[in-house]
Scaffold this active site. Structure first.
Site, PDB file in Angstrom:
ATOM      1  CG  HIS A 398       6.248  -8.904  84.222  1.00  0.00           C
ATOM      2  ND1 HIS A 398       5.733  -7.638  83.812  1.00  0.00           N
ATOM      3  CD2 HIS A 398       7.475  -8.823  83.891  1.00  0.00           C
ATOM      4  CE1 HIS A 398       6.502  -7.000  83.528  1.00  0.00           C
ATOM      5  NE2 HIS A 398       7.714  -7.425  83.718  1.00  0.00           N
ATOM      6  CD  GLU A 399      10.795 -10.875  84.874  1.00  0.00           C
ATOM      7  OE1 GLU A 399      11.064 -11.067  83.813  1.00  0.00           O
ATOM      8  OE2 GLU A 399      10.207 -10.014  85.592  1.00  0.00           O
ATOM      9  CG  HIS A 402      10.064  -9.780  79.929  1.00  0.00           C
ATOM     10  ND1 HIS A 402       9.980  -8.984  79.049  1.00  0.00           N
ATOM     11  CD2 HIS A 402      10.069  -9.532  81.149  1.00  0.00           C
ATOM     12  CE1 HIS A 402       9.667  -7.840  79.766  1.00  0.00           C
ATOM     13  NE2 HIS A 402       9.851  -8.203  81.080  1.00  0.00           N
ATOM     14  CG  HIS A 405       8.717 -10.686  73.202  1.00  0.00           C
ATOM     15  ND1 HIS A 405       8.507  -9.469  73.448  1.00  0.00           N
ATOM     16  CD2 HIS A 405       8.841 -10.842  71.692  1.00  0.00           C
ATOM     17  CE1 HIS A 405       8.437  -8.563  72.323  1.00  0.00           C
ATOM     18  NE2 HIS A 405       8.499  -9.390  71.074  1.00  0.00           N
TER      19      HIS A 405
END
Length: 612
Positions: A398-399, A402, A405
């Site tokens: 998940h991180e 980020h 991105h």
């Protein structure tokens, strides 16, 4: 997959953790002295920004100079803030880094004061002149979106003097969150409990996150009730801090002439208010499917009496304990991310090998996990509290979403356009989680393990779609209470929270018993201090499900659109960014797609259970 469980709790000594598992902050500044020198240099430069005042409409060249100077200093302040913030998060007990954070809040406020005249003056210049400037000066091309957005927000932009007052108020406005952060992470007297096996465990946020997953039901109940009751003893204090935060939102909404706190929060990224309310209405419409999941959880856990709130984080399949060393987690994630291409995976490897990640819990370290992409000229960083469970692997993926991105936006866009909108911030993270669960499931044939992983997918929907929308509904009701002029106290918030939570979990219908002490849970959720942030977890999850399905199906064009989306920064409004990627968030389609997938997973689980 490893059979070794990592040490739990945030009691390990940071000095005992290998450097390869700790982030390398020297990529930002070589030492504290270098940070201090950079900060003082920026502070000296800030007054220069006022030299452009009254001249922005004089020429396209001068406007470009002003915007470039402003952007450059903003970029350096962000880098300084990232360093101070991460240094503080390593050990929230240390006073020095906390002081550095306060210095940066003041410097950021000083910066806002120096540029407070810019937007009012540009509004006075007028969009027609600004468009002529954009056409005649190539350097203004990257500021075109910003300049047109100022015109869009004209009704909510104040005079130079008024904007300066709002900027001066920034450090004061952040006090509620700042006090909460220190109380919750450093000063709160978290209790210790004795488990059924005789071990003692500290029930702080990190400890609680692990203890609520224990297989022993009595231990889970003891951990949850002890934790929430301890929070309840500070109910008045937490209520006062949250009231300060709500009043901050109210102050800015009223001053900027918005009709509601919600409209004020959503107008910056130009998100229609119905997107927020449609999510809440849609989730309430799908609550029967959520209640089906809760009944399925009770069945999988073989609970003979009523499902209770303290059962919601325990393993669905008790005999399966999936644990991973950090290296195994990294390999699982790299395998899962292959559909996004070799370039994407190469950067992920860099994050593992070049110490972008602070992995393990340690004494005083901030709880939870995050990715920090604010150091534009360096690289993103990640903070985790890794314990080796599948959920921790999913959190790392998940991180990394980020981080990627931020990496793509920072390397594809100029600084002025790199900071992607919050509304799309959770898409890349949940997209990675979708790829991870798909990959792990494809490699899993054992019935019990497959049940556990399918259950993890449902858990993700519970935590990210239903729970975050539950939070969003609570937050909306909290702010509506303030808008009616009613007091915001710990007791008021606890009453609202318990009412919303019992509705979502079917308490009145006997689906899941939500004990009275759960009323205090709101006080340990830091996201409520961000102001209408949490709903974006749910909208992003549904967007990611719709987008990842196409990439996993081998749609090459969908992959290209997605990678383009990652590199788009804030070049367009978030609703438009997602439309270009292939999903329309102004409709029910993303939520309904996700709910239908949830139903298919529940159908498969019931089929597997029927064969066992």
């Amino acid at each position: 997959m490893s059979g070794a469980t990592l040490t739990a709790g945030q009691d390990r000594d940071r000095s005992a953790i290998g450097d390869k598992y700790k982030w390398n902050l020297t990529d930002l500044y070589s030492d504290l002295a270098a940070w201090r020198a950079a900060k003082e240099a920026i502070a000296r430069e800030l007054p220069r920004l006022r030299t452009y005042q009254g001249k922005l409409g004089s020429s396209a060249q001068l406007l470009a100079d002003a915007l470039e100077d402003t952007s450059r200093l903003d970029k350096e302040i962000a880098r300084l803030s990232v360093y101070a913030g991460m240094l503080a998060d390593q050990d929230t007990r240390e006073a020095g880094p906390q002081g550095m954070q306060q210095e940066m809040q003041q410097l950021a406020a000083d910066f806002k004061v120096q540029v407070a005249y810019v937007e009012p003056e540009l509004l006075h210049v007028g969009i027609d002149t600004l468009e002529q400037f954009i056409d005649s000066e190539p350097r203004l091309a990257i500021y075109s979106f910003y300049l047109h957005d100022i015109a869009r927000r004209a009704a909510h932009t104040l005079s130079d003097a008024e904007e300066k007052i709002l900027a001066d108020a920034m450090p004061l406005a952040a006090s509620g969150h700042n006090v909460y952060n220190i109380l919750a992470n450093a000063d709160f007297p978290y209790p210790t409990i004795t488990l059924s096996d005789g071990r003692t465990a500290k029930v702080d946020p990190s400890g609680y996150a692990e203890l609520r997953t224990l297989t022993n039901r009595h231990d889970r109940e003891q951990a949850m009730s002890t934790f929430f009751q301890a929070l309840g003893t500070f109910n008045r204090t937490f209520g006062t801090m949250m009231n300060a935060n709500v009043q901050r939102v109210a102050f800015y909404a009223k001053t900027r002439k918005y009709s509601s706190h919600l409209e004020s929060a959503l107008d910056g990224p130009n998100i229609p208010v119905p997107v927020y309310t449609r999510l809440i209405d849609g989730i309430n419409r799908w609550l029967p499917s959520f209640h089906r999941y809760l009944k399925l959880r009770r069945k999988m856990m073989r609970i003979s009496d009523q499902l209770r709130y303290h059962d919601l984080y325990a393993p669905l399949v008790a005999e399966v304990e999936l644990t991973f060393t950090p290296e195994e987690a990294q390999q699982q994630i790299l395998d899962a991310l292959r559909p996004l291409g070799s370039e994407y995976c190469d950067v992920v490897r860099r994050s593992f090998n070049e110490r972008w990640i602070d992995l393990f819990p340690s004494a005083g370290k901030r709880s939870g996990a995050y990715s920090e992409g604010g150091a534009y000229d360096v690289h993103p960083y990640m903070l985790l509290n890794y314990l080796g469970q599948y959920n921790d692997v999913s959190t790392l993926a998940h991180e990394l979403g980020h981080t990627m991105h931020s990496y793509y936006s920072n390397t594809s866009q100029p600084y002025a356009l790199a900071n992607y909108p919050t509304f799309v911030a959770e898409v890349a993270s949940t997209f990675n989680e979708a790829l991870l669960i798909d990959r792990v499931l494809r490699d899993t044939t054992d019935a019990a393990t497959r049940l556990s992983l399918l259950g993890s997918f449902l858990e993700n929907i519970k935590a990210t779609v239903f729970r975050q929308t539950q939070f969003a509904e609570f937050e909306l009701r909290m702010h509506q209470t303030a808008e009616r002029g009613e007091p915001i106290t710990g007791e008021t918030l606890s009453r609202i929270y318990l009412d919303v939570t019992r509705k979502y979990y079917g308490h009145a219908d006997g689906i899941c018993m939500v004990d009275d002490y759960v009323r205090n849970e709101w006080s340990y959720i830091p996201h409520f201090y961000a102001g209408f942030y949490v709903f974006q977890y749910a909208t992003s999850f549904t967007a990611a499900e719709a987008l990842s399905e196409k990439v996993l199906a081998g749609d090459g064009e969908a992959r290209k659109r997605y990678l383009t989306f990652l590199g788009s920064g804030t070049s367009k409004y978030p609703i438009e960014l997602l439309k270009n990627a292939g999903v329309d968030m102004t409709t029910d389609e993303p939520l309904d797609f996700t709910m239908r997938k949830m139903i298919r997973v529940m159908d498969e689980i019931e089929q597997v259970l029927a064969k066992r």
